[in-house]
Design a protein around this motif. Sequence first.
Motif, PDB file in Angstrom:
ATOM      1  N   HIS A   1      21.041   1.572   7.200  1.00  0.00           N
ATOM      2  CA  HIS A   1      21.634   2.758   7.821  1.00  0.00           C
ATOM      3  C   HIS A   1      20.604   3.722   8.397  1.00  0.00           C
ATOM      4  N   HIS A   2      19.426   3.807   7.779  1.00  0.00           N
ATOM      5  CA  HIS A   2      18.483   4.860   8.161  1.00  0.00           C
ATOM      6  C   HIS A   2      17.187   4.347   8.796  1.00  0.00           C
ATOM      7  N   LYS A   3      16.882   3.061   8.626  1.00  0.00           N
ATOM      8  CA  LYS A   3      15.687   2.456   9.237  1.00  0.00           C
ATOM      9  C   LYS A   3      14.400   3.167   8.839  1.00  0.00           C
ATOM     10  N   HIS A   4      14.356   3.728   7.611  1.00  0.00           N
ATOM     11  CA  HIS A   4      13.148   4.331   7.077  1.00  0.00           C
ATOM     12  C   HIS A   4      12.576   3.377   6.032  1.00  0.00           C
ATOM     13  N   GLN A   5      11.383   2.869   6.256  1.00  0.00           N
ATOM     14  CA  GLN A   5      10.855   1.847   5.366  1.00  0.00           C
ATOM     15  C   GLN A   5      10.182   2.411   4.111  1.00  0.00           C
TER      16      GLN A   5
ATOM     17  N   ILE B   1       9.337   0.418   0.572  1.00  0.00           N
ATOM     18  CA  ILE B   1       7.972   0.215   0.093  1.00  0.00           C
ATOM     19  C   ILE B   1       7.818   0.719  -1.338  1.00  0.00           C
ATOM     20  N   VAL B   2       8.369   1.912  -1.616  1.00  0.00           N
ATOM     21  CA  VAL B   2       8.316   2.441  -2.995  1.00  0.00           C
ATOM     22  C   VAL B   2       9.083   1.535  -3.946  1.00  0.00           C
ATOM     23  N   ALA B   3      10.279   1.098  -3.529  1.00  0.00           N
ATOM     24  CA  ALA B   3      11.070   0.190  -4.364  1.00  0.00           C
ATOM     25  C   ALA B   3      10.332  -1.123  -4.595  1.00  0.00           C
ATOM     26  N   GLY B   4       9.621  -1.592  -3.563  1.00  0.00           N
ATOM     27  CA  GLY B   4       8.839  -2.812  -3.703  1.00  0.00           C
ATOM     28  C   GLY B   4       7.725  -2.667  -4.722  1.00  0.00           C
ATOM     29  N   SER B   5       7.039  -1.516  -4.693  1.00  0.00           N
ATOM     30  CA  SER B   5       5.957  -1.303  -5.662  1.00  0.00           C
ATOM     31  C   SER B   5       6.498  -1.232  -7.086  1.00  0.00           C
ATOM     32  N   LEU B   6       7.664  -0.602  -7.267  1.00  0.00           N
ATOM     33  CA  LEU B   6       8.285  -0.548  -8.591  1.00  0.00           C
ATOM     34  C   LEU B   6       8.759  -1.929  -9.038  1.00  0.00           C
ATOM     35  N   LEU B   7       9.278  -2.701  -8.091  1.00  0.00           N
ATOM     36  CA  LEU B   7       9.701  -4.061  -8.422  1.00  0.00           C
ATOM     37  C   LEU B   7       8.512  -4.905  -8.853  1.00  0.00           C
ATOM     38  N   GLY B   8       7.342  -4.670  -8.255  1.00  0.00           N
ATOM     39  CA  GLY B   8       6.153  -5.407  -8.680  1.00  0.00           C
ATOM     40  C   GLY B   8       5.837  -5.171 -10.142  1.00  0.00           C
ATOM     41  N   ILE B   9       6.005  -3.924 -10.589  1.00  0.00           N
ATOM     42  CA  ILE B   9       5.805  -3.611 -12.013  1.00  0.00           C
ATOM     43  C   ILE B   9       6.845  -4.354 -12.855  1.00  0.00           C
TER      44      ILE B   9
ATOM     45  N   HIS C   1      10.790  -7.727  10.711  1.00  0.00           N
ATOM     46  CA  HIS C   1      10.229  -8.136   9.432  1.00  0.00           C
ATOM     47  C   HIS C   1       9.231  -7.132   8.864  1.00  0.00           C
ATOM     48  N   LYS C   2       8.868  -6.109   9.621  1.00  0.00           N
ATOM     49  CA  LYS C   2       7.785  -5.227   9.197  1.00  0.00           C
ATOM     50  C   LYS C   2       8.091  -4.508   7.897  1.00  0.00           C
ATOM     51  N   ALA C   3       9.295  -3.955   7.758  1.00  0.00           N
ATOM     52  CA  ALA C   3       9.644  -3.228   6.532  1.00  0.00           C
ATOM     53  C   ALA C   3       9.580  -4.145   5.315  1.00  0.00           C
ATOM     54  N   ALA C   4      10.127  -5.351   5.437  1.00  0.00           N
ATOM     55  CA  ALA C   4      10.114  -6.290   4.316  1.00  0.00           C
ATOM     56  C   ALA C   4       8.699  -6.757   4.002  1.00  0.00           C
TER      57      ALA C   4
ATOM     58  N   THR D   1       4.221  -6.542   0.346  1.00  0.00           N
ATOM     59  CA  THR D   1       2.804  -6.305   0.062  1.00  0.00           C
ATOM     60  C   THR D   1       2.650  -5.339  -1.107  1.00  0.00           C
ATOM     61  N   ALA D   2       3.422  -4.243  -1.075  1.00  0.00           N
ATOM     62  CA  ALA D   2       3.397  -3.289  -2.191  1.00  0.00           C
ATOM     63  C   ALA D   2       3.862  -3.950  -3.479  1.00  0.00           C
ATOM     64  N   LEU D   3       4.906  -4.757  -3.362  1.00  0.00           N
ATOM     65  CA  LEU D   3       5.460  -5.456  -4.521  1.00  0.00           C
ATOM     66  C   LEU D   3       4.408  -6.333  -5.195  1.00  0.00           C
ATOM     67  N   TYR D   4       3.771  -7.197  -4.418  1.00  0.00           N
ATOM     68  CA  TYR D   4       2.850  -8.157  -5.010  1.00  0.00           C
ATOM     69  C   TYR D   4       1.518  -7.531  -5.410  1.00  0.00           C
ATOM     70  N   THR D   5       1.191  -6.370  -4.839  1.00  0.00           N
ATOM     71  CA  THR D   5      -0.013  -5.660  -5.287  1.00  0.00           C
ATOM     72  C   THR D   5       0.168  -5.143  -6.701  1.00  0.00           C
ATOM     73  N   THR D   6       1.287  -4.458  -6.961  1.00  0.00           N
ATOM     74  CA  THR D   6       1.542  -3.982  -8.324  1.00  0.00           C
ATOM     75  C   THR D   6       1.873  -5.138  -9.268  1.00  0.00           C
TER      76      THR D   6
END
Length: 481
Positions: free
Chosen positions: A116-120, A124-132, A63-66, A71-76
């Motif tokens: 596929h890549h397990k890079h979060q 996180i960047v997509a989450g911050s943009l989604l928050g906007i 659950h860490k990546a999500a 967190t990034a999503l709801y901050t923005t």
Amino acid sequence: MGVKADEEKATDFKVLQESPPSSSYFRYNSPLVQVGLIGLVCFCCPGMFNALSGMGGGGQVNHKAANNANTALYTTFAIFGVLGGGIYNILGPKLTLFTGCSTYILYAGSFLYYNHHKHQAFAIVAGSLLGIGAGLLWASQGAMMTSYPTPGRKGSYIAMFWSIFNLGGVIGGLIPFIMNYNRLEASSVNDGTYIGFMVFMTIGTILTLSILHPSKVIREDGSRCTDMKYSSVRVESIAILKLFLDWRMLLLVPASWASNFFYSYQFNNVNGVLFNLRTRGLNNVFYWGAQMIGSIAIGYVMDFSFKSRRTRGLVGIGIVGVLGTAIWGGGLANQVGYKRNEKLVLLDFKDSGSDFAGPFVLYFSYGLLDAMFQSMVYWVIGALANDAAILSRYNGFYKGVQSAGAAVAWQIDVHNVSYVSELAVSWALCTISYPLLVVLILLAVKDESVEDLEGTSKEVALPAAVPESMEDSNVDVSKSS
């Protein structure tokens, strides 16, 4: 020139009020059709996002990546939720909604990449943009849903929107359920699940182009949803800053903070840890289906239970308060049976028998309560004004505070706070909000069944909101959207 333009607007408004209203609810510029369209947009975008989040961990075993992405999503989101109402008033609905919805596609795609890549980092960047984007979408949606209907039908329109929107969660829950039905031991959902979400989100983004500017939407009584065609950065900035000193908005803060705070607990620590993958998808079908039932039930109470609007509001809060206490009490009884980091036998809807029933009913009840709580708050906000420009700011404030609470909640879960503590804080926040909403209704909600439309428009400050270069009455309203 400015005086002449103001006189023309006053004349247009008077003529509109004196003209006979259209009897059709299904005109393209009717509140019913336009709220239905924004419901379909939310069906495709946040509805699918809800289904994705509801699986726990964005469909991932870790659950860490999500959690970090959320967190990034709801901050923005907290920032752009507050700003979203002003942006909506300046840009109009089409551009605001199209921009907002496009970010949902990117977010779902980031988890396809993570599969596929397990890079979060991408998530996180997509989450911050989604928050906007979500801030823009929900401020627009809130303004439309609460300002378009006549005063006596706001609960019904909220219920209609909430039902269409959460049907997206129901369909979205079926996607992982069907596509992962035979993967009992799978740790994460397959690629097709994320692709399915992205297809729906793309459709929703395109559908935003069908939304009309609020100045073109005519209620059944002949009144416009707003007579402000244009706004400016200066006007909106001042109006938004004033919200933080508005006692009505301050009374809404606990309810706003509480209204998404419990999602991380319910999604990750109930659905995400008690059930296997396919059952989590099935549970979400019923969680979001319960939201449809809850919104319709509380919408009826808020619109039709009593003649007095104040009385309807107070009864609605009382019903949600009693039901909420019972459901959170049931949640506590369930929670004492397991702890964080405890190895659990995952429940399956086919194989676990009666052990599945109790947690399933609880999760269903959480969905019921969520819809009733949020519909109740939206009704209260809608009862404070009728003009779309004013309510876009009120709803933006609500979503901003709501998202700040959610950002804190997702990060709390990252730091492995005990499940009981998360539940207790969520329950307490909901409980504190009820008496404050009662005070707000008693002090700020008028009991008249028909609002003075001209009075509610005074806060808009039309002369200041219309730049001189746009005062020409021949300028097409659609250019602002």
